[in-house]
Design a protein around this motif. Structure first.
Motif, PDB file in Angstrom:
ATOM      1  N   ILE A 203       0.863  -1.181   0.000  1.00  0.00           N
ATOM      2  CA  ILE A 203       0.000   0.000   0.000  1.00  0.00           C
ATOM      3  C   ILE A 203       0.897   1.228   0.000  1.00  0.00           C
ATOM      4  O   ILE A 203       1.723   1.408   0.907  1.00  0.00           O
ATOM      5  CB  ILE A 203      -0.923   0.016   1.221  1.00  0.00           C
ATOM      6  CG1 ILE A 203      -1.791  -1.249   1.259  1.00  0.00           C
ATOM      7  CG2 ILE A 203      -1.794   1.263   1.228  1.00  0.00           C
ATOM      8  CD1 ILE A 203      -2.411  -1.523   2.595  1.00  0.00           C
ATOM      9  N   GLU A 204       0.769   2.050  -1.024  1.00  0.00           N
ATOM     10  CA  GLU A 204       1.565   3.261  -1.129  1.00  0.00           C
ATOM     11  C   GLU A 204       0.814   4.443  -0.525  1.00  0.00           C
ATOM     12  O   GLU A 204      -0.417   4.508  -0.579  1.00  0.00           O
ATOM     13  CB  GLU A 204       1.887   3.559  -2.598  1.00  0.00           C
ATOM     14  CG  GLU A 204       2.737   2.488  -3.265  1.00  0.00           C
ATOM     15  CD  GLU A 204       2.963   2.769  -4.737  1.00  0.00           C
ATOM     16  OE1 GLU A 204       2.335   3.722  -5.266  1.00  0.00           O
ATOM     17  OE2 GLU A 204       3.758   2.043  -5.360  1.00  0.00           O
ATOM     18  N   LEU A 205       1.587   5.372   0.047  1.00  0.00           N
ATOM     19  CA  LEU A 205       1.017   6.600   0.608  1.00  0.00           C
ATOM     20  C   LEU A 205       1.562   7.770  -0.210  1.00  0.00           C
ATOM     21  O   LEU A 205       2.629   8.300   0.086  1.00  0.00           O
ATOM     22  CB  LEU A 205       1.398   6.747   2.085  1.00  0.00           C
ATOM     23  CG  LEU A 205       1.136   5.542   2.996  1.00  0.00           C
ATOM     24  CD1 LEU A 205       1.487   5.885   4.434  1.00  0.00           C
ATOM     25  CD2 LEU A 205      -0.308   5.079   2.893  1.00  0.00           C
ATOM     26  N   PRO A 206       0.851   8.200  -1.246  1.00  0.00           N
ATOM     27  CA  PRO A 206       1.398   9.186  -2.183  1.00  0.00           C
ATOM     28  C   PRO A 206       1.511  10.601  -1.621  1.00  0.00           C
ATOM     29  O   PRO A 206       2.313  11.391  -2.101  1.00  0.00           O
ATOM     30  CB  PRO A 206       0.405   9.140  -3.350  1.00  0.00           C
ATOM     31  CG  PRO A 206      -0.884   8.682  -2.741  1.00  0.00           C
ATOM     32  CD  PRO A 206      -0.483   7.715  -1.663  1.00  0.00           C
ATOM     33  N   ASP A 207       0.702  10.944  -0.614  1.00  0.00           N
ATOM     34  CA  ASP A 207       0.691  12.306  -0.080  1.00  0.00           C
ATOM     35  C   ASP A 207       0.520  12.227   1.436  1.00  0.00           C
ATOM     36  O   ASP A 207      -0.577  12.353   1.961  1.00  0.00           O
ATOM     37  CB  ASP A 207      -0.445  13.109  -0.721  1.00  0.00           C
ATOM     38  CG  ASP A 207      -0.389  14.585  -0.347  1.00  0.00           C
ATOM     39  OD1 ASP A 207       0.369  14.944   0.572  1.00  0.00           O
ATOM     40  OD2 ASP A 207      -1.126  15.374  -0.969  1.00  0.00           O
ATOM     41  N   ARG A 208       1.616  12.018   2.126  1.00  0.00           N
ATOM     42  CA  ARG A 208       1.535  11.811   3.579  1.00  0.00           C
ATOM     43  C   ARG A 208       1.073  13.054   4.343  1.00  0.00           C
ATOM     44  O   ARG A 208       0.322  12.916   5.315  1.00  0.00           O
ATOM     45  CB  ARG A 208       2.873  11.295   4.112  1.00  0.00           C
ATOM     46  CG  ARG A 208       3.248   9.968   3.478  1.00  0.00           C
ATOM     47  CD  ARG A 208       4.425   9.294   4.120  1.00  0.00           C
ATOM     48  NE  ARG A 208       4.876   8.184   3.277  1.00  0.00           N
ATOM     49  CZ  ARG A 208       5.689   7.227   3.670  1.00  0.00           C
ATOM     50  NH1 ARG A 208       6.159   7.231   4.905  1.00  0.00           N
ATOM     51  NH2 ARG A 208       6.056   6.262   2.839  1.00  0.00           N
ATOM     52  N   PRO A 209       1.472  14.251   3.969  1.00  0.00           N
ATOM     53  CA  PRO A 209       0.919  15.420   4.673  1.00  0.00           C
ATOM     54  C   PRO A 209      -0.602  15.483   4.576  1.00  0.00           C
ATOM     55  O   PRO A 209      -1.277  15.811   5.566  1.00  0.00           O
ATOM     56  CB  PRO A 209       1.592  16.602   3.972  1.00  0.00           C
ATOM     57  CG  PRO A 209       2.889  16.051   3.473  1.00  0.00           C
ATOM     58  CD  PRO A 209       2.562  14.653   3.043  1.00  0.00           C
ATOM     59  N   SER A 210      -1.152  15.181   3.404  1.00  0.00           N
ATOM     60  CA  SER A 210      -2.619  15.204   3.256  1.00  0.00           C
ATOM     61  C   SER A 210      -3.261  14.103   4.081  1.00  0.00           C
ATOM     62  O   SER A 210      -4.328  14.303   4.685  1.00  0.00           O
ATOM     63  CB  SER A 210      -3.003  15.052   1.777  1.00  0.00           C
ATOM     64  OG  SER A 210      -2.621  16.192   1.041  1.00  0.00           O
ATOM     65  N   LEU A 211      -2.624  12.930   4.113  1.00  0.00           N
ATOM     66  CA  LEU A 211      -3.160  11.830   4.919  1.00  0.00           C
ATOM     67  C   LEU A 211      -3.135  12.197   6.400  1.00  0.00           C
ATOM     68  O   LEU A 211      -4.099  11.953   7.128  1.00  0.00           O
ATOM     69  CB  LEU A 211      -2.347  10.559   4.677  1.00  0.00           C
ATOM     70  CG  LEU A 211      -2.779   9.322   5.475  1.00  0.00           C
ATOM     71  CD1 LEU A 211      -4.230   8.964   5.188  1.00  0.00           C
ATOM     72  CD2 LEU A 211      -1.849   8.139   5.175  1.00  0.00           C
ATOM     73  N   ARG A 212      -2.054  12.826   6.835  1.00  0.00           N
ATOM     74  CA  ARG A 212      -1.948  13.239   8.234  1.00  0.00           C
ATOM     75  C   ARG A 212      -3.029  14.260   8.589  1.00  0.00           C
ATOM     76  O   ARG A 212      -3.658  14.182   9.650  1.00  0.00           O
ATOM     77  CB  ARG A 212      -0.553  13.802   8.501  1.00  0.00           C
ATOM     78  CG  ARG A 212      -0.238  14.080   9.959  1.00  0.00           C
ATOM     79  CD  ARG A 212       1.215  14.481  10.142  1.00  0.00           C
ATOM     80  NE  ARG A 212       2.123  13.364   9.875  1.00  0.00           N
ATOM     81  CZ  ARG A 212       2.901  13.275   8.803  1.00  0.00           C
ATOM     82  NH1 ARG A 212       2.893  14.229   7.889  1.00  0.00           N
ATOM     83  NH2 ARG A 212       3.692  12.230   8.639  1.00  0.00           N
ATOM     84  N   ALA A 213      -3.275  15.199   7.692  1.00  0.00           N
ATOM     85  CA  ALA A 213      -4.311  16.218   7.928  1.00  0.00           C
ATOM     86  C   ALA A 213      -5.699  15.581   7.922  1.00  0.00           C
ATOM     87  O   ALA A 213      -6.568  15.950   8.724  1.00  0.00           O
ATOM     88  CB  ALA A 213      -4.219  17.306   6.867  1.00  0.00           C
ATOM     89  N   TRP A 214      -5.912  14.618   7.024  1.00  0.00           N
ATOM     90  CA  TRP A 214      -7.198  13.913   6.950  1.00  0.00           C
ATOM     91  C   TRP A 214      -7.475  13.189   8.265  1.00  0.00           C
ATOM     92  O   TRP A 214      -8.594  13.215   8.788  1.00  0.00           O
ATOM     93  CB  TRP A 214      -7.141  12.939   5.782  1.00  0.00           C
ATOM     94  CG  TRP A 214      -8.398  12.181   5.502  1.00  0.00           C
ATOM     95  CD1 TRP A 214      -9.415  12.527   4.653  1.00  0.00           C
ATOM     96  CD2 TRP A 214      -8.776  10.903   6.055  1.00  0.00           C
ATOM     97  NE1 TRP A 214     -10.398  11.564   4.651  1.00  0.00           N
ATOM     98  CE2 TRP A 214     -10.029  10.554   5.494  1.00  0.00           C
ATOM     99  CE3 TRP A 214      -8.171  10.027   6.959  1.00  0.00           C
ATOM    100  CZ2 TRP A 214     -10.694   9.368   5.819  1.00  0.00           C
ATOM    101  CZ3 TRP A 214      -8.822   8.846   7.285  1.00  0.00           C
ATOM    102  CH2 TRP A 214     -10.069   8.531   6.716  1.00  0.00           C
ATOM    103  N   ILE A 215      -6.454  12.548   8.823  1.00  0.00           N
ATOM    104  CA  ILE A 215      -6.608  11.836  10.098  1.00  0.00           C
ATOM    105  C   ILE A 215      -6.910  12.826  11.224  1.00  0.00           C
ATOM    106  O   ILE A 215      -7.804  12.602  12.049  1.00  0.00           O
ATOM    107  CB  ILE A 215      -5.338  11.027  10.417  1.00  0.00           C
ATOM    108  CG1 ILE A 215      -5.176   9.881   9.414  1.00  0.00           C
ATOM    109  CG2 ILE A 215      -5.382  10.482  11.845  1.00  0.00           C
ATOM    110  CD1 ILE A 215      -3.820   9.199   9.477  1.00  0.00           C
ATOM    111  N   ALA A 216      -6.154  13.924  11.256  1.00  0.00           N
ATOM    112  CA  ALA A 216      -6.332  14.915  12.321  1.00  0.00           C
ATOM    113  C   ALA A 216      -7.748  15.475  12.329  1.00  0.00           C
ATOM    114  O   ALA A 216      -8.314  15.752  13.398  1.00  0.00           O
ATOM    115  CB  ALA A 216      -5.317  16.041  12.156  1.00  0.00           C
ATOM    116  N   ASP A 217      -8.357  15.640  11.160  1.00  0.00           N
ATOM    117  CA  ASP A 217      -9.720  16.174  11.079  1.00  0.00           C
ATOM    118  C   ASP A 217     -10.764  15.202  11.621  1.00  0.00           C
ATOM    119  O   ASP A 217     -11.911  15.596  11.887  1.00  0.00           O
ATOM    120  CB  ASP A 217     -10.072  16.493   9.622  1.00  0.00           C
ATOM    121  CG  ASP A 217      -9.359  17.736   9.112  1.00  0.00           C
ATOM    122  OD1 ASP A 217      -8.877  18.524   9.955  1.00  0.00           O
ATOM    123  OD2 ASP A 217      -9.279  17.904   7.878  1.00  0.00           O
TER     124      ASP A 217
END
Length: 224
Positions: A203-217
């Motif tokens: 499983i690739e994570l192409p945009d980790r900053p966006s994933l981190r922000a998505w989780i935080a929300d």
């Protein structure tokens, strides 16, 4: 063995001064396990610190209903069995070799001799155990509070290497105690939001900053 390490905590090797990890391992007894071999069973009273030198170990417990829930998958440099040293407690989980695996088993007597001469060892072990407890407390809260998709996203972000996460749907399902279908649905949702890309066995994570922000929300808790 390359693959997923289901543990948001450092390995012992990374926490010791140069050379100390190798000397500690040399004080133990080298054990060799084939793929699928049982390294320890729940209730095993044999004390000692088990240090993974090569391969990987899947830690988990089978239920009476035939289910199996994975607590962690540990790789080289990680260890387990600390509770048998410090609290004289039996082992709480099954441990199964994933691929050909080498483990150095350090007996309580050998550990005591080494720790007396190298105080940094016990400090490192205590720090490692505190980090593991911290991660487990977060995970326990997530299980009660968060949807599976958010729990899965947090795990992927915490355990990803440079190339993403190497894991099967079965491993991910066993980590959360859910079905492969549920994991597949959660991954499809994350992929639809362009937060992950599914590849064969990876499983690739192409945009980790966006994933981190998505989780935080979606965590609904103040950051720590």
């Amino acid at each position: 063995m390359a693959g997923l390490v289901f543990l948001d905590a450092p390995g012992l090797a990374s926490m010791l001064p140069p050379g100390m990890f190798e000397r500690l391992c040399a004080s133990g007894t080298r054990m060799s396990y084939a793929e699928g071999a049982l390294v320890q069973a729940r209730g095993d009273a044999r004390p000692g610190l088990s240090i993974i030198r090569d391969g990987a170990v899947q830690i988990g417990n089978p239920g009476l209903d035939g289910s199996f829930v994975i607590t962690s998958i540990l790789g080289p440099g990680h260890c387990f069995g600390e509770m048998t040293l410090f609290a004289d407690l039996p082992r709480t989980h099954d441990a199964v070799a994933k691929g050909a695996t080498l483990i150095d088993l350090v007996s309580p007597a050998a550990y005591e001799r080494f720790a007396e001469a190298n105080p940094a060892l016990t400090r490192a072990i205590m720090t490692m155990m505190a980090r593991r407890l911290y991660a487990l407390l977060e995970f326990a809260d997530d299980l009660r509070r968060l949807p599976l998709r958010v729990q899965l996203a947090k795990l992927l972000l915490a355990t990803a290497g440079e190339d993403g996460v190497t894991a099967t749907h079965e491993e991910l399902a066993a980590r959360f105690g859910v079905s492969r279908v549920a994991i597949g649905t959660a991954l499809r949702g994350l992929e639809k939001d362009q937060l992950v890309r599914r590849r064969y066995g990876r499983i690739e994570l192409p945009d980790r900053p966006s994933l981190r922000a998505w989780i935080a929300d979606r965590t609904m808790l103040a950051p720590v």
